[in-house]
Design a protein around this motif. Sequence first.
Motif, PDB file in Angstrom:
ATOM      1  N   ARG A 390     106.392 -55.533  -9.919  1.00  0.00           N
ATOM      2  CA  ARG A 390     107.704 -55.917  -9.405  1.00  0.00           C
ATOM      3  C   ARG A 390     108.771 -54.888  -9.742  1.00  0.00           C
ATOM      4  O   ARG A 390     109.751 -54.737  -9.030  1.00  0.00           O
ATOM      5  CB  ARG A 390     108.104 -57.274  -9.995  1.00  0.00           C
ATOM      6  N   MET A 391     108.596 -54.224 -10.868  1.00  0.00           N
ATOM      7  CA  MET A 391     109.561 -53.210 -11.303  1.00  0.00           C
ATOM      8  C   MET A 391     108.845 -51.873 -11.471  1.00  0.00           C
ATOM      9  O   MET A 391     107.763 -51.815 -12.047  1.00  0.00           O
ATOM     10  CB  MET A 391     110.217 -53.622 -12.632  1.00  0.00           C
ATOM     11  N   GLY A 392     109.473 -50.789 -10.962  1.00  0.00           N
ATOM     12  CA  GLY A 392     108.884 -49.470 -11.100  1.00  0.00           C
ATOM     13  C   GLY A 392     107.634 -49.316 -10.249  1.00  0.00           C
ATOM     14  O   GLY A 392     107.391 -50.057  -9.295  1.00  0.00           O
ATOM     15  N   SER A 393     106.804 -48.345 -10.614  1.00  0.00           N
ATOM     16  CA  SER A 393     105.548 -48.108  -9.901  1.00  0.00           C
ATOM     17  C   SER A 393     104.544 -47.514 -10.870  1.00  0.00           C
ATOM     18  O   SER A 393     104.916 -46.918 -11.896  1.00  0.00           O
ATOM     19  CB  SER A 393     105.763 -47.162  -8.718  1.00  0.00           C
ATOM     20  N   ARG A 394     103.269 -47.651 -10.547  1.00  0.00           N
ATOM     21  CA  ARG A 394     102.228 -47.087 -11.405  1.00  0.00           C
ATOM     22  C   ARG A 394     102.367 -45.566 -11.495  1.00  0.00           C
ATOM     23  O   ARG A 394     102.141 -44.972 -12.554  1.00  0.00           O
ATOM     24  CB  ARG A 394     100.845 -47.461 -10.853  1.00  0.00           C
ATOM     25  N   LYS A 395     102.732 -44.942 -10.395  1.00  0.00           N
ATOM     26  CA  LYS A 395     102.871 -43.488 -10.384  1.00  0.00           C
ATOM     27  C   LYS A 395     103.974 -43.032 -11.331  1.00  0.00           C
ATOM     28  O   LYS A 395     103.801 -42.083 -12.097  1.00  0.00           O
ATOM     29  CB  LYS A 395     103.161 -43.018  -8.957  1.00  0.00           C
ATOM     30  N   LYS A 396     105.113 -43.731 -11.294  1.00  0.00           N
ATOM     31  CA  LYS A 396     106.227 -43.367 -12.177  1.00  0.00           C
ATOM     32  C   LYS A 396     105.896 -43.622 -13.641  1.00  0.00           C
ATOM     33  O   LYS A 396     106.408 -42.935 -14.535  1.00  0.00           O
ATOM     34  CB  LYS A 396     107.484 -44.140 -11.778  1.00  0.00           C
ATOM     35  N   ASN A 397     105.061 -44.639 -13.892  1.00  0.00           N
ATOM     36  CA  ASN A 397     104.713 -44.962 -15.278  1.00  0.00           C
ATOM     37  C   ASN A 397     104.013 -43.803 -15.995  1.00  0.00           C
ATOM     38  O   ASN A 397     104.123 -43.663 -17.213  1.00  0.00           O
ATOM     39  CB  ASN A 397     103.823 -46.206 -15.324  1.00  0.00           C
ATOM     40  N   TRP A 398     103.262 -42.972 -15.242  1.00  0.00           N
ATOM     41  CA  TRP A 398     102.546 -41.864 -15.873  1.00  0.00           C
ATOM     42  C   TRP A 398     103.511 -40.873 -16.512  1.00  0.00           C
ATOM     43  O   TRP A 398     103.174 -40.202 -17.495  1.00  0.00           O
ATOM     44  CB  TRP A 398     101.659 -41.152 -14.850  1.00  0.00           C
ATOM     45  N   ASP A 399     104.707 -40.754 -15.967  1.00  0.00           N
ATOM     46  CA  ASP A 399     105.720 -39.893 -16.587  1.00  0.00           C
ATOM     47  C   ASP A 399     106.617 -40.671 -17.547  1.00  0.00           C
ATOM     48  O   ASP A 399     107.032 -40.145 -18.581  1.00  0.00           O
ATOM     49  CB  ASP A 399     106.598 -39.239 -15.505  1.00  0.00           C
ATOM     50  N   LEU A 400     106.895 -41.930 -17.191  1.00  0.00           N
ATOM     51  CA  LEU A 400     107.822 -42.727 -17.990  1.00  0.00           C
ATOM     52  C   LEU A 400     107.258 -43.089 -19.359  1.00  0.00           C
ATOM     53  O   LEU A 400     107.942 -42.952 -20.381  1.00  0.00           O
ATOM     54  CB  LEU A 400     108.201 -44.008 -17.230  1.00  0.00           C
ATOM     55  N   PRO A 402     104.932 -41.780 -21.544  1.00  0.00           N
ATOM     56  CA  PRO A 402     104.956 -40.780 -22.628  1.00  0.00           C
ATOM     57  C   PRO A 402     106.380 -40.438 -23.072  1.00  0.00           C
ATOM     58  O   PRO A 402     106.644 -40.276 -24.271  1.00  0.00           O
ATOM     59  CB  PRO A 402     104.257 -39.563 -22.004  1.00  0.00           C
ATOM     60  N   SER A 403     107.296 -40.334 -22.089  1.00  0.00           N
ATOM     61  CA  SER A 403     108.674 -39.966 -22.429  1.00  0.00           C
ATOM     62  C   SER A 403     109.355 -41.043 -23.261  1.00  0.00           C
ATOM     63  O   SER A 403     110.046 -40.739 -24.245  1.00  0.00           O
ATOM     64  CB  SER A 403     109.479 -39.715 -21.148  1.00  0.00           C
ATOM     65  N   CYS A 404     109.170 -42.326 -22.880  1.00  0.00           N
ATOM     66  CA  CYS A 404     109.846 -43.398 -23.623  1.00  0.00           C
ATOM     67  C   CYS A 404     109.200 -43.607 -24.989  1.00  0.00           C
ATOM     68  O   CYS A 404     109.887 -43.913 -25.966  1.00  0.00           O
ATOM     69  CB  CYS A 404     109.881 -44.693 -22.815  1.00  0.00           C
ATOM     70  N   LEU A 405     107.872 -43.436 -25.096  1.00  0.00           N
ATOM     71  CA  LEU A 405     107.217 -43.561 -26.402  1.00  0.00           C
ATOM     72  C   LEU A 405     107.721 -42.482 -27.356  1.00  0.00           C
ATOM     73  O   LEU A 405     107.898 -42.721 -28.550  1.00  0.00           O
ATOM     74  CB  LEU A 405     105.690 -43.462 -26.250  1.00  0.00           C
ATOM     75  N   GLN A 424     101.260 -54.410 -18.545  1.00  0.00           N
ATOM     76  CA  GLN A 424     100.021 -54.724 -17.835  1.00  0.00           C
ATOM     77  C   GLN A 424      99.317 -53.462 -17.367  1.00  0.00           C
ATOM     78  O   GLN A 424      98.149 -53.491 -16.997  1.00  0.00           O
ATOM     79  CB  GLN A 424     100.336 -55.623 -16.630  1.00  0.00           C
ATOM     80  N   ASP A 425     100.043 -52.331 -17.416  1.00  0.00           N
ATOM     81  CA  ASP A 425      99.475 -51.048 -16.998  1.00  0.00           C
ATOM     82  C   ASP A 425      98.685 -50.456 -18.169  1.00  0.00           C
ATOM     83  O   ASP A 425      99.097 -49.494 -18.819  1.00  0.00           O
ATOM     84  CB  ASP A 425     100.604 -50.105 -16.553  1.00  0.00           C
ATOM     85  N   LYS A 426      97.534 -51.040 -18.421  1.00  0.00           N
ATOM     86  CA  LYS A 426      96.758 -50.713 -19.621  1.00  0.00           C
ATOM     87  C   LYS A 426      96.240 -49.271 -19.611  1.00  0.00           C
ATOM     88  O   LYS A 426      96.245 -48.591 -20.637  1.00  0.00           O
ATOM     89  CB  LYS A 426      95.591 -51.707 -19.753  1.00  0.00           C
ATOM     90  N   LYS A 427      95.774 -48.813 -18.468  1.00  0.00           N
ATOM     91  CA  LYS A 427      95.222 -47.460 -18.389  1.00  0.00           C
ATOM     92  C   LYS A 427      96.291 -46.408 -18.687  1.00  0.00           C
ATOM     93  O   LYS A 427      96.056 -45.466 -19.462  1.00  0.00           O
ATOM     94  CB  LYS A 427      94.636 -47.235 -16.993  1.00  0.00           C
ATOM     95  N   CYS A 428      97.436 -46.574 -18.087  1.00  0.00           N
ATOM     96  CA  CYS A 428      98.527 -45.622 -18.299  1.00  0.00           C
ATOM     97  C   CYS A 428      99.007 -45.656 -19.749  1.00  0.00           C
ATOM     98  O   CYS A 428      99.245 -44.603 -20.362  1.00  0.00           O
ATOM     99  CB  CYS A 428      99.679 -45.943 -17.346  1.00  0.00           C
ATOM    100  N   PHE A 429      99.117 -46.850 -20.315  1.00  0.00           N
ATOM    101  CA  PHE A 429      99.589 -46.967 -21.687  1.00  0.00           C
ATOM    102  C   PHE A 429      98.580 -46.364 -22.663  1.00  0.00           C
ATOM    103  O   PHE A 429      98.969 -45.673 -23.623  1.00  0.00           O
ATOM    104  CB  PHE A 429      99.849 -48.437 -22.038  1.00  0.00           C
ATOM    105  N   ALA A 430      97.294 -46.608 -22.427  1.00  0.00           N
ATOM    106  CA  ALA A 430      96.255 -46.070 -23.315  1.00  0.00           C
ATOM    107  C   ALA A 430      96.295 -44.541 -23.309  1.00  0.00           C
ATOM    108  O   ALA A 430      96.145 -43.895 -24.359  1.00  0.00           O
ATOM    109  CB  ALA A 430      94.880 -46.571 -22.883  1.00  0.00           C
ATOM    110  N   LYS A 431      96.497 -43.963 -22.133  1.00  0.00           N
ATOM    111  CA  LYS A 431      96.569 -42.497 -22.043  1.00  0.00           C
ATOM    112  C   LYS A 431      97.803 -41.969 -22.771  1.00  0.00           C
ATOM    113  O   LYS A 431      97.734 -40.970 -23.497  1.00  0.00           O
ATOM    114  CB  LYS A 431      96.618 -42.091 -20.566  1.00  0.00           C
TER     115      LYS A 431
END
Length: 487
Positions: A390-400, A402-405, A424-431
């Motif tokens: 509902r918010m953002g996108s999976r593609k944007k999460n790949w950049d967001l 690491p930067s926010c962490l 819920q974006d487990k793959k992106c968060f794990a990476k």
Amino acid sequence: MLSQGDVHHQTSMTGEAAKPSGNSKATITVTIGATVPTGFEITAAEEVKERIGSDARISKDRGRIYFEISTDKLFQVHHLKSVDNLFVVVEEYDNYQFKESKEETLKDLMELASKLPWTNSLEVWKINNTLKKKKWRRRGANGTKGKPKNKANKEAVDEVTSATEQLQLEPEASAEDQGEELASPDVDSSPQDSEESAAEDKVTKFRVTCSRAGDKHSFSSNEAARDFGGAVQEFFQWKADMTKFDVEVLLNIHNVEVVIGIALTEESLHRRNISHFGPTTLRSTLCYGMLRMCKPQPSDVILDPMCGTGAIPLEGAIEFQDSFYVAGDNNDMAVNRTVNNICHIQKRRQDKGSSSPGLPIDTVQWDLCHLPMRTSSVDIIITDMPFGKRMGSRKKNWDLYPSCLREMARVCRPGSGKAALLTQDKKCFAKAISRMGGLWKKSHTVWVNVGGLHAGVYLLRRTGATFGQTPEDVWESPETVGERKDE
């Protein structure tokens, strides 16, 4: 907890025997069931032990706990912060033997209705309604005063002696109906109309709700609710009503575990803090679980850098008042919702005559990746990260991510700081977290259900590494990020 074989050893109760005795002053010990956010069952059990003093057991069916209380503690149960809905257990079977054919199974469920020990559960339902009546009266004291409908309603509070008369204790009405009752002047009505209205009010309305999990059942949830409900109707002579019901009978079936109960809440207890909702507002019960994971201490600075409607800092400011909360978001509408929700809570306190100071929350609009905060100034970070749905996108999460962490690591205290992050974006968060080994270490993960999505709450601990002296800082520098994008 009983097995099905124990059913035949119980006293077979007639319709009269199954009705409450009317002695609501006697203290009864009953089993209360509570639905909780999945994954936070242990947290809820700990809260029950702390606030009520009862040992709770976790159901095989995720998201439920059970504990015993005496009826004099029923009011305290409604103030638990980690539970969504409450019900009193009529009976439970840990190994119910379902028949192979649908017809035989449904027949057994119909016969079960007349064998259940309804007495104490209906008595608790009645006491619960009187508690809601008192709560409604307290609310009414702050507004326009009005007369009770009639003398019969007052007498019913003290003299209810059967299940079919318990409707007189039901205080809940729609806001529109309450307003009309309080504001309307006295109007003459014919005795015949009053008698007909009183007779109609005495008919208890009910519905049966079946929740079923398991793939070895020969029947559907609707079929079980229909046939069991029909037997309950015949036993008590109640009237079925799917919307304007007074009693909600719960039939919970999880594989071979069967629990029959009576609902004590009309709406979830998580609806307590938020008046201005956003597209992804978290339940207050889930916020409480995330806060409790981090064990806030007095004077801790707790940050929610993606606050949305402010559900997390609001829950924290109310339940963990000795800490200080900073809420922020890059969206101006989200910041406005947070401010409005804070004002709503403060106004509600003032209306109740509370002299307590304002909530320990500051709200800021900011860029998540460039927080206007000092390095190592935050003790705990708790936030709901964008899922990319509902918010953002999976593609944007790949950049967001690491930067926010990295920015969270900068403001969090080395060695003692921690973070509880929901995504819920487990793959992106794990990476992303794998590239933060020098700054964050994953402690454990709690798997939760958020709006039907399988998500995780990740508890991270800030390492003792000084920010600016780890390989992660170099990898996440703006120059490196630009080179990576060019490649």
